[in-house]
Write a protein that holds these residues in place. Sequence first.
Motif, PDB file in Angstrom:
ATOM      1  N   ASP A  24      -2.132   2.999 -12.825  1.00 48.11           N
ATOM      2  CA  ASP A  24      -1.714   3.926 -13.891  1.00 48.11           C
ATOM      3  C   ASP A  24      -2.918   4.479 -14.637  1.00 48.11           C
ATOM      4  O   ASP A  24      -2.952   5.651 -15.008  1.00 48.11           O
ATOM      5  N   GLU A  25      -3.920   3.621 -14.823  1.00 44.79           N
ATOM      6  CA  GLU A  25      -5.129   4.065 -15.508  1.00 44.79           C
ATOM      7  C   GLU A  25      -5.848   5.127 -14.671  1.00 44.79           C
ATOM      8  O   GLU A  25      -6.313   6.139 -15.208  1.00 44.79           O
ATOM      9  N   ILE A  51      -4.475   7.102 -12.457  1.00 43.61           N
ATOM     10  CA  ILE A  51      -3.636   8.309 -12.465  1.00 43.61           C
ATOM     11  C   ILE A  51      -3.818   9.074 -13.786  1.00 43.61           C
ATOM     12  O   ILE A  51      -3.979  10.300 -13.783  1.00 43.61           O
ATOM     13  N   HIS A  52      -3.841   8.336 -14.890  1.00 47.37           N
ATOM     14  CA  HIS A  52      -4.036   8.975 -16.192  1.00 47.37           C
ATOM     15  C   HIS A  52      -5.383   9.716 -16.242  1.00 47.37           C
ATOM     16  O   HIS A  52      -5.469  10.866 -16.677  1.00 47.37           O
ATOM     17  N   LEU A  53      -6.431   9.039 -15.774  1.00 51.15           N
ATOM     18  CA  LEU A  53      -7.754   9.664 -15.766  1.00 51.15           C
ATOM     19  C   LEU A  53      -7.758  10.937 -14.924  1.00 51.15           C
ATOM     20  O   LEU A  53      -8.334  11.956 -15.304  1.00 51.15           O
ATOM     21  N   LEU A  54      -7.106  10.870 -13.770  1.00 45.52           N
ATOM     22  CA  LEU A  54      -7.078  12.030 -12.878  1.00 45.52           C
ATOM     23  C   LEU A  54      -6.302  13.185 -13.517  1.00 45.52           C
ATOM     24  O   LEU A  54      -6.722  14.338 -13.441  1.00 45.52           O
ATOM     25  N   ASN A  55      -5.195  12.848 -14.145  1.00 43.52           N
ATOM     26  CA  ASN A  55      -4.351  13.904 -14.726  1.00 43.52           C
ATOM     27  C   ASN A  55      -4.968  14.553 -15.963  1.00 43.52           C
ATOM     28  O   ASN A  55      -4.608  15.666 -16.330  1.00 43.52           O
ATOM     29  N   THR A  56      -5.888  13.852 -16.602  1.00 40.03           N
ATOM     30  CA  THR A  56      -6.534  14.426 -17.785  1.00 40.03           C
ATOM     31  C   THR A  56      -7.902  15.018 -17.465  1.00 40.03           C
ATOM     32  O   THR A  56      -8.626  15.463 -18.355  1.00 40.03           O
ATOM     33  N   PHE A  57      -8.239  15.028 -16.180  1.00 40.53           N
ATOM     34  CA  PHE A  57      -9.518  15.617 -15.754  1.00 40.53           C
ATOM     35  C   PHE A  57      -9.467  17.142 -15.871  1.00 40.53           C
ATOM     36  O   PHE A  57      -8.483  17.767 -15.506  1.00 40.53           O
ATOM     37  N   ASN A  58     -10.523  17.678 -16.415  1.00 46.94           N
ATOM     38  CA  ASN A  58     -10.610  19.125 -16.613  1.00 46.94           C
ATOM     39  C   ASN A  58     -11.997  19.616 -16.235  1.00 46.94           C
ATOM     40  O   ASN A  58     -12.942  18.853 -16.279  1.00 46.94           O
ATOM     41  N   LYS A 118       0.835  -1.209   0.000  1.00 50.05           N
ATOM     42  CA  LYS A 118       0.000   0.000   0.000  1.00 50.05           C
ATOM     43  C   LYS A 118       0.864   1.252   0.000  1.00 50.05           C
ATOM     44  O   LYS A 118       0.526   2.260  -0.629  1.00 50.05           O
ATOM     45  N   ARG A 119       1.993   1.199   0.703  1.00 55.05           N
ATOM     46  CA  ARG A 119       2.908   2.347   0.717  1.00 55.05           C
ATOM     47  C   ARG A 119       3.456   2.624  -0.677  1.00 55.05           C
ATOM     48  O   ARG A 119       3.601   3.765  -1.084  1.00 55.05           O
ATOM     49  N   LYS A 120       3.738   1.549  -1.394  1.00 59.46           N
ATOM     50  CA  LYS A 120       4.246   1.699  -2.756  1.00 59.46           C
ATOM     51  C   LYS A 120       3.168   2.368  -3.634  1.00 59.46           C
ATOM     52  O   LYS A 120       3.460   3.301  -4.379  1.00 59.46           O
ATOM     53  N   LEU A 121       1.933   1.897  -3.505  1.00 59.49           N
ATOM     54  CA  LEU A 121       0.841   2.502  -4.275  1.00 59.49           C
ATOM     55  C   LEU A 121       0.684   3.980  -3.919  1.00 59.49           C
ATOM     56  O   LEU A 121       0.521   4.836  -4.798  1.00 59.49           O
ATOM     57  N   ALA A 122       0.746   4.270  -2.625  1.00 63.37           N
ATOM     58  CA  ALA A 122       0.573   5.658  -2.169  1.00 63.37           C
ATOM     59  C   ALA A 122       1.684   6.541  -2.724  1.00 63.37           C
ATOM     60  O   ALA A 122       1.422   7.659  -3.198  1.00 63.37           O
ATOM     61  N   GLN A 123       2.920   6.059  -2.677  1.00 61.87           N
ATOM     62  CA  GLN A 123       4.050   6.829  -3.218  1.00 61.87           C
ATOM     63  C   GLN A 123       3.836   7.131  -4.695  1.00 61.87           C
ATOM     64  O   GLN A 123       4.122   8.223  -5.171  1.00 61.87           O
ATOM     65  N   ARG A 124       3.329   6.156  -5.433  1.00 68.49           N
ATOM     66  CA  ARG A 124       3.089   6.335  -6.866  1.00 68.49           C
ATOM     67  C   ARG A 124       2.002   7.398  -7.097  1.00 68.49           C
ATOM     68  O   ARG A 124       2.126   8.261  -7.943  1.00 68.49           O
ATOM     69  N   TYR A 125       0.921   7.323  -6.315  1.00 68.67           N
ATOM     70  CA  TYR A 125      -0.118   8.363  -6.424  1.00 68.67           C
ATOM     71  C   TYR A 125       0.501   9.733  -6.151  1.00 68.67           C
ATOM     72  O   TYR A 125       0.276  10.700  -6.879  1.00 68.67           O
ATOM     73  N   LEU A 126       1.275   9.810  -5.069  1.00 71.96           N
ATOM     74  CA  LEU A 126       1.834  11.100  -4.649  1.00 71.96           C
ATOM     75  C   LEU A 126       2.785  11.665  -5.697  1.00 71.96           C
ATOM     76  O   LEU A 126       2.822  12.863  -5.940  1.00 71.96           O
ATOM     77  N   GLN A 127       3.565  10.780  -6.334  1.00 69.07           N
ATOM     78  CA  GLN A 127       4.534  11.246  -7.325  1.00 69.07           C
ATOM     79  C   GLN A 127       3.887  11.569  -8.667  1.00 69.07           C
ATOM     80  O   GLN A 127       4.338  12.455  -9.383  1.00 69.07           O
ATOM     81  N   LYS A 128       2.852  10.831  -9.029  1.00 68.31           N
ATOM     82  CA  LYS A 128       2.362  10.914 -10.409  1.00 68.31           C
ATOM     83  C   LYS A 128       1.103  11.744 -10.614  1.00 68.31           C
ATOM     84  O   LYS A 128       0.828  12.162 -11.732  1.00 68.31           O
ATOM     85  N   ILE A 129       0.313  11.944  -9.576  1.00 61.45           N
ATOM     86  CA  ILE A 129      -0.870  12.792  -9.774  1.00 61.45           C
ATOM     87  C   ILE A 129      -0.393  14.240  -9.824  1.00 61.45           C
ATOM     88  O   ILE A 129       0.224  14.728  -8.874  1.00 61.45           O
ATOM     89  N   ASN A 130      -0.642  14.913 -10.933  1.00 63.09           N
ATOM     90  CA  ASN A 130      -0.106  16.280 -11.044  1.00 63.09           C
ATOM     91  C   ASN A 130      -1.155  17.275 -11.548  1.00 63.09           C
ATOM     92  O   ASN A 130      -0.839  18.228 -12.235  1.00 63.09           O
ATOM     93  N   ASN A 131      -2.394  17.018 -11.206  1.00 58.44           N
ATOM     94  CA  ASN A 131      -3.475  17.910 -11.605  1.00 58.44           C
ATOM     95  C   ASN A 131      -3.716  18.919 -10.472  1.00 58.44           C
ATOM     96  O   ASN A 131      -4.008  18.522  -9.341  1.00 58.44           O
ATOM     97  N   PHE A 132      -3.573  20.212 -10.783  1.00 56.93           N
ATOM     98  CA  PHE A 132      -3.679  21.230  -9.719  1.00 56.93           C
ATOM     99  C   PHE A 132      -5.090  21.367  -9.153  1.00 56.93           C
ATOM    100  O   PHE A 132      -5.317  22.084  -8.185  1.00 56.93           O
ATOM    101  N   LEU A 133      -6.042  20.661  -9.740  1.00 55.04           N
ATOM    102  CA  LEU A 133      -7.412  20.707  -9.204  1.00 55.04           C
ATOM    103  C   LEU A 133      -7.564  19.824  -7.956  1.00 55.04           C
ATOM    104  O   LEU A 133      -8.591  19.870  -7.285  1.00 55.04           O
ATOM    105  N   PHE A 134      -6.521  19.036  -7.669  1.00 52.11           N
ATOM    106  CA  PHE A 134      -6.585  18.152  -6.492  1.00 52.11           C
ATOM    107  C   PHE A 134      -5.486  18.494  -5.508  1.00 52.11           C
ATOM    108  O   PHE A 134      -4.368  18.806  -5.892  1.00 52.11           O
ATOM    109  N   GLU A 135      -5.835  18.349  -4.229  1.00 47.00           N
ATOM    110  CA  GLU A 135      -4.829  18.484  -3.179  1.00 47.00           C
ATOM    111  C   GLU A 135      -4.529  17.083  -2.652  1.00 47.00           C
ATOM    112  O   GLU A 135      -5.447  16.356  -2.268  1.00 47.00           O
ATOM    113  N   LEU A 136      -3.270  16.710  -2.649  1.00 47.59           N
ATOM    114  CA  LEU A 136      -2.891  15.351  -2.238  1.00 47.59           C
ATOM    115  C   LEU A 136      -2.701  15.268  -0.724  1.00 47.59           C
ATOM    116  O   LEU A 136      -2.433  16.280  -0.075  1.00 47.59           O
ATOM    117  N   PRO A 137      -2.833  14.071  -0.156  1.00 41.98           N
ATOM    118  CA  PRO A 137      -2.670  13.943   1.304  1.00 41.98           C
ATOM    119  C   PRO A 137      -1.248  14.284   1.752  1.00 41.98           C
ATOM    120  O   PRO A 137      -0.301  14.019   1.024  1.00 41.98           O
TER     121      PRO A 137
END
Length: 365
Positions: A354-355, A357-364, A256-275
């Motif tokens: 990854d899917e 993360i991709h969806l989140l990053n392309t959200f507008n 789970k830590r690995k998954l969380a690290q990946r979310y934290l590193q890869k989600i880059n949409n400014f519409l979201f605030e990460l934990p």
Amino acid sequence: MIKFCQLNKVNEKFNAQIKLACERVIDSGWYIQGVEKKAFETEFSHYCQCKYAVGVGNGYDALMLILKAWLTLGYLKEGDEVIVPTNSFIASALAITNSGLRPVFSDPDPQTFNLTAKVIESKISSKTRVIMPVHLYGQLAPMTEILLLAKKYNLLVLEDCAQAHGASFHGKKAGAFGDAAAFSFYPGKNLGALGDAGAVTTNNEKVAKQVRLLSNYGSEEKYKHNVIGVNSRLDEMQAAILRIKLTYLEDDILYKRKLAQRYLQKINNFLFELPQLTNNSSHVWHQFVIKTKYRKVLQCYLQSKVETLVHYPIPIHKQQAYADSNTYLPVSDMLAKEVLSLPITSHLDIKEQDEIIHLLNTFNI
Ligand SMILES: *Cc1c(COP(=O)(O)O)cnc(C)c1O
């Protein structure tokens, strides 16, 4: 469609071992208060680095039995106040109310989602006797500061560890900080049974004994009842299952830590605030929770592709059951509108993530 959590998939890898353990219990002919519960209590107390663990019926009962133990031992009296976060599952508050005590609902820090010493101190009155930090989503509340406050004002600390099995700070585990702690093994928790189950941990022998007594009809010796108890015992089948799952808990946490690290590193949409992570505290990611002002639109956008949930849509002080509490807690009101939990389970694979993360990053918007 990526599901939020599928418990049959979570338990798939334990399947063969669980079936063997159940067979062992069935064949033993002993289903309540036996060797499996005893063994699990020892193993779980070692895991939490606590002197005592008592298996009980569920997480709510664990909280309630600790408060009842403190009441019957004379540490508390009816009407005393317990400071509790309002952005939690309602069990945290119900255990207080149903024990004849008064919950004092408090706002968390908007970044960590947990209580802070500053907020707690502002809520202390002459009737305050207990602080109940909830280690929300798997991250420890600031226990060093909370324990200092407890010492300063002579208060008891009850940790609600229902979401934080294995979380630690400077090597010390959740459940080993306060005067006592309550764990839930509800199937969806990080350590989940295949039914209801819970445990109390403490380093206080008197409290451990009293919880054990209260959980078994107030009885140590058959048909002799010392106090007004209840029936809330971890059964042999659930204990046997939990013993197996406990041996995999550290591996699950690492994944789970690995998954969380990946979310934290890869989600880059400014519409979201990460934990946000607090210093030196190890998060066990019961939930991965983002904040967004566009939650409704986002959930619609993800709808047919990714299942998301909201923990929690209504703060406890705004529940009808607590309609008389009449408190103004703006942080929790805001969080209830903005938080969104993304899938983070042991069966979520990297491709699926990854899917997402991709969806989140392309959200507008
Ligand atoms: C799940 C949960 C509980 C209650 O546990 P049960 O085993 O369902 O009774 C209590 N507190 C918190 C924070 C929880 O998440």
